[in-house]
Scaffold this active site. Structure first.
Site, PDB file in Angstrom:
ATOM      1  N   ASP A 282       2.651   5.929   7.096  1.00 18.01           N
ATOM      2  CA  ASP A 282       1.528   5.127   7.579  1.00 18.01           C
ATOM      3  C   ASP A 282       1.917   4.405   8.880  1.00 18.01           C
ATOM      4  O   ASP A 282       2.833   3.576   8.863  1.00 18.01           O
ATOM      5  CB  ASP A 282       1.193   4.108   6.479  1.00 18.01           C
ATOM      6  CG  ASP A 282      -0.057   3.336   6.783  1.00 18.01           C
ATOM      7  OD1 ASP A 282      -0.604   3.501   7.885  1.00 18.01           O
ATOM      8  OD2 ASP A 282      -0.485   2.563   5.908  1.00 18.01           O
TER       9      ASP A 282
ATOM     10  N   CYS B 245      -6.628   5.783  10.563  1.00 19.68           N
ATOM     11  CA  CYS B 245      -5.440   6.216  11.330  1.00 19.68           C
ATOM     12  C   CYS B 245      -5.105   7.684  11.076  1.00 19.68           C
ATOM     13  O   CYS B 245      -5.434   8.563  11.875  1.00 19.68           O
ATOM     14  CB  CYS B 245      -4.229   5.344  11.006  1.00 19.68           C
ATOM     15  SG  CYS B 245      -4.455   3.602  11.406  1.00 19.68           S
TER      16      CYS B 245
END
Ligand code: 4NP
Length: 157
Positions: A125, A12
């Site tokens: 995150d 990511c």
């Protein structure tokens, strides 16, 4: 000069940060001097492509992570890299634990964002979030990479 972006899974945040940094490095005319790669501190996703939501967020801004395959960072990588820029404090402590001799080249990426402040220097995150969390992470990454590339350009003069 080898620069690495590091997060936990390398699917990511760090693949997005590497794509952004590469685009900005090229735009600044530093492509011949600076290479940008990415790693995870964990190996759960080794060999996988970028998360489809990260790839889509990059595409919305005209970039791509199509060639990305996740890698876990090793002590040897840390020894060979020149700058290691990580997304959050967990990454930072894991990298410091992995190779205490490399501490001098390991930093939080957002320290290069002029709008970050001590205590607010992480790229959160987005893995358990939605598209807006990926867009927000990219906003933070773009701002930090602008500061980073300015510094690299000054250092190269
Ligand atoms: P990243 O996001 O560190 O930005 O690549 C994550 C990817 C995978 C997991 C956590 C975060 N995971 O738990 O599998």
């Amino acid at each position: 000069m080898r620069v690495a972006m590091v997060c936990l899974g390398n699917i990511c945040r760090s693949p997005m940060a590497a794509a952004v940094a590469r685009a900005q490095v090229d735009e600044a005319g530093l492509g011949g001097h600076v290479s940008v790669e990415s790693f995870g501190t964990a190996g759960y996703h080794r060999g996988e492509k970028a998360d489809p939501r990260a790839a889509a967020a990059l595409r919305r801004r005209g970039m791509s992570a199509d060639d990305h395959r996740a890698r876990q960072i090793t002590v040897r990588d840390l020894e060979q890299l020149d700058m290691v820029l990580c997304a959050d404090r967990n990454n930072l402590s894991e990298l410091r634990r992995l190779d205490p001799l490399s501490v001098g080249k390991i930093e939080l990426l957002r320290t290069y964002d002029p709008d970050s402040s001590p205590g607010n220097e992480e790229v959160p995150d987005p893995y358990y979030g939605d598209d807006s969390d990926f867009d927000h992470a990219l906003d933070l990454i773009e701002a930090a990479c602008r500061g980073l590339v300015e510094r690299l350009a000054l250092a190269g003069r």
